[in-house]
Design a protein around this motif. Structure first.
Motif, short mmCIF file in Angstrom:
data_model
loop_
_atom_site.label_atom_id
_atom_site.label_comp_id
_atom_site.label_asym_id
_atom_site.label_seq_id
_atom_site.Cartn_x
_atom_site.Cartn_y
_atom_site.Cartn_z
N LEU A 115 0.99 8.33 -7.89
CA LEU A 115 2.27 7.90 -7.33
C LEU A 115 3.45 8.29 -8.21
O LEU A 115 4.59 8.20 -7.79
N VAL B 137 -4.39 9.49 -4.97
CA VAL B 137 -3.14 10.25 -5.08
C VAL B 137 -2.27 9.59 -6.13
O VAL B 137 -2.02 8.39 -6.07
N THR C 87 0.85 -1.20 0.00
CA THR C 87 0.00 0.00 0.00
C THR C 87 0.88 1.25 0.00
O THR C 87 1.95 1.26 0.62
N GLU C 88 0.44 2.24 -0.74
CA GLU C 88 1.19 3.49 -0.86
C GLU C 88 0.20 4.62 -1.15
O GLU C 88 -0.56 4.55 -2.12
N LYS C 89 0.21 5.65 -0.29
CA LYS C 89 -0.68 6.81 -0.46
C LYS C 89 -2.12 6.38 -0.76
O LYS C 89 -2.73 6.82 -1.73
N ARG C 90 -2.63 5.49 0.05
CA ARG C 90 -4.00 4.98 0.00
C ARG C 90 -4.30 4.08 -1.20
O ARG C 90 -5.40 3.56 -1.33
N SER C 91 -3.35 3.91 -2.12
CA SER C 91 -3.54 2.94 -3.20
C SER C 91 -3.17 1.57 -2.65
O SER C 91 -2.17 1.43 -1.94
#
Length: 195
Positions: A108, A106, A18-22
């Motif tokens: 990436l 957001v 997971t990264e920035k809500r993705s």
């Protein structure tokens, strides 16, 4: 020439990143045909119909020459290629890795996407069981019934896997054996024909 290759077992390896809500959900499957790949991709598209992207890469065959990477709408080479890169760095084949992305609102950027897909794929591989398999070759041999004992002695000594057998006036054996031993098996059987 090597006659072994590395793949994963039939148990599905699952990964997550997971990264920035993705969210990136990764699944590693043992596959042997393009048709199997297509079926699995279709199943994932159906199951995760609400996901933004279903990206994947696969590698087939002991020679590792049949492969494909798909970005499914992500910027070029930011999804499929990093997934394929993980398959290659682990020297795996007969494998499909699918990474499903739920967009978190957001962006990436290309660097962030590459890291995300690469990490999710690596996690799926880490949660898979590796196995080494042998490249086998089919050897067929036809002989007369009186030769049976000599033929079966060679079969017992070399221990090929018997695929099919017919015992009649003319007998036939169809066997599968490790590729590096196939020439020796053929030579020993051929020698019997001339004794």
């Amino acid at each position: 020439m090597t006659d072994t290759y590395h793949t994963i077992t039939n148990q599905i390896g699952e990964g997550y990143y997971t990264e920035k809500r993705s969210k990136f959900l990764a699944f590693a499957h043992h596959v042997e045909t393009v048709d199997e790949v297509k079926e699995l991709i279709a199943a994932y598209r159906k199951k995760y119909y609400d996901a933004r992207h279903v990206c994947y890469a696969y590698m087939l065959g002991a020679e590792r020459t049949d492969f494909r990477a798909n970005d499914d709408g992500e910027p070029s080479s930011t999804a499929g290629k990093p997934i394929l890169g993980q398959i290659n760095s682990n020297e795996l084949t007969d494998i499909l890795i699918v990474v499903i992305r739920y967009y978190g609102g957001v962006n990436l950027g290309t660097g962030g996407l590459i890291v995300a897909y690469k990490t999710a794929a690596a996690d799926a591989i880490a949660h898979s069981q590796m196995e080494e398999r042998q490249v086998e070759e089919i050897v067929s041999y036809t002989f007369t019934y009186p030769m049976m004992n000599d033929v079966m002695r060679i079969v017992k000594e070399m221990n090929p896997r018997i695929i099919s057998q017919t015992f009649d006036n003319t007998c036939e054996l169809k066997m599968s054996i490790r590729k590096s031993e196939s020439d020796q098996l053929r030579a020993r059987l051929k020698k019997l024909s001339f004794e």
